[in-house]
Design a protein around this motif. Structure first.
Motif, PDB file in Angstrom:
ATOM      1  N   GLU A 175       7.246   0.033   1.159  1.00 12.19           N
ATOM      2  CA  GLU A 175       8.673   0.004   0.649  1.00 12.19           C
ATOM      3  C   GLU A 175       8.574   1.358   0.674  1.00 12.19           C
ATOM      4  OE1 GLU A 175      10.569  -1.770  -2.647  1.00 12.19           O
ATOM      5  OE2 GLU A 175       9.705  -4.100  -1.594  1.00 12.19           O
ATOM      6  N   ILE A 176       6.913   0.996  -0.451  1.00 10.37           N
ATOM      7  CA  ILE A 176       7.229   2.854  -0.456  1.00 10.37           C
ATOM      8  C   ILE A 176       6.480   4.104   0.405  1.00 10.37           C
ATOM      9  CG2 ILE A 176       5.110   4.193  -2.085  1.00 10.37           C
ATOM     10  CD1 ILE A 176       5.339   1.933  -3.857  1.00 10.37           C
ATOM     11  N   PRO A 209       5.818   1.115  -9.709  1.00 11.63           N
ATOM     12  CA  PRO A 209       5.688   0.453  -9.418  1.00 11.63           C
ATOM     13  C   PRO A 209       5.556  -1.146 -10.445  1.00 11.63           C
ATOM     14  CG  PRO A 209       3.708   1.202  -8.702  1.00 11.63           C
ATOM     15  CD  PRO A 209       4.298   2.123  -8.916  1.00 11.63           C
ATOM     16  N   ARG A 268       3.362  13.995  -4.784  1.00 13.96           N
ATOM     17  CA  ARG A 268       3.585  12.538  -5.614  1.00 13.96           C
ATOM     18  C   ARG A 268       2.854  11.779  -6.894  1.00 13.96           C
ATOM     19  NH1 ARG A 268       3.296  11.751   0.186  1.00 13.96           N
ATOM     20  NH2 ARG A 268       4.649  13.954   1.299  1.00 13.96           N
ATOM     21  N   MET A 318      10.156  -2.050  -9.222  1.00 11.49           N
ATOM     22  CA  MET A 318      10.562  -0.618  -8.887  1.00 11.49           C
ATOM     23  C   MET A 318      10.577   0.079  -8.924  1.00 11.49           C
ATOM     24  SD  MET A 318       7.276   0.496  -5.754  1.00 11.49           S
ATOM     25  CE  MET A 318       8.936   1.107  -4.554  1.00 11.49           C
ATOM     26  N   CYS A 355       1.498   8.579  -8.603  1.00 17.07           N
ATOM     27  CA  CYS A 355       1.966   7.410  -8.606  1.00 17.07           C
ATOM     28  C   CYS A 355       1.557   6.778  -9.746  1.00 17.07           C
ATOM     29  CB  CYS A 355       1.481   6.571  -7.236  1.00 17.07           C
ATOM     30  SG  CYS A 355       2.005   4.681  -6.880  1.00 17.07           S
ATOM     31  N   ILE A 400      11.507   4.494  -7.872  1.00 12.33           N
ATOM     32  CA  ILE A 400      11.027   5.436  -7.032  1.00 12.33           C
ATOM     33  C   ILE A 400      12.290   6.070  -6.112  1.00 12.33           C
ATOM     34  CG2 ILE A 400      11.198   4.311  -4.560  1.00 12.33           C
ATOM     35  CD1 ILE A 400       9.008   5.801  -3.724  1.00 12.33           C
ATOM     36  N   ALA A 454       6.722   7.628  -8.310  1.00 13.18           N
ATOM     37  CA  ALA A 454       7.347   6.114  -7.721  1.00 13.18           C
ATOM     38  C   ALA A 454       6.376   4.662  -9.379  1.00 13.18           C
ATOM     39  CB  ALA A 454       6.315   5.547  -6.875  1.00 13.18           C
TER      40      ALA A 454
END
Length: 130
Positions: free
Chosen positions: A27-28, A16, A45, A1, A47, A3, A14
């Motif tokens: 983890e995130i 992943p 953010r 991943m 993702c 990030i 991010a």
């Protein structure tokens, strides 16, 4: 991943891959929480869920994640979280998270394409690519 924080534009990115399970979510979450303390002015953010093989989060785990995010408030800076969701399961998972989060500080939205996500975040689409 992958990030990271792009401090120039105030954005967490991010990307992943593999299986999105509670271990990956932890983890995130840890990364976000550390940076929320460090970067008091806040950051949006992004993702990108398009690199996932599957999502393995139970309703209870999604509830746990949303409660953790709602309760962790090192500052009161409003932020936006955009998820790029290319499958019905990813889109539905984000919708459940969005519903459960119910945070006055964090606004969450799922998008089916990068142009919509970048527009909502007010970021050039090229900045969102991994």
């Amino acid at each position: 991943m992958e990030i990271k924080i792009d401090e120039d534009i105030g954005l967490l990115l991010a990307h992943p891959t593999g299986v999105f399970d509670m271990k990956l979510a932890e983890e995130i979450l840890h990364f976000i929480e550390v940076w929320e303390v460090v970067r008091q002015e806040g950051f949006n953010r992004y993702c990108d869920l398009t690199g996932l093989d599957s999502i393995r989060l139970s309703a209870s785990e999604i509830r746990q994640i949303s409660m953790r995010r709602r309760m962790f408030n090192p500052n009161q800076v409003p932020v936006r979280t955009a998820f790029l969701a290319d499958t019905p399961i990813a889109f539905a998972t984000v919708a459940i998270y969005q519903d459960l989060l119910n945070s006055p500080r964090i606004t969450v939205r799922a998008f089916r394409n990068i142009a919509e996500a970048s527009g909502w975040l007010r970021i050039e689409p090229r900045k969102l690519r991994g």
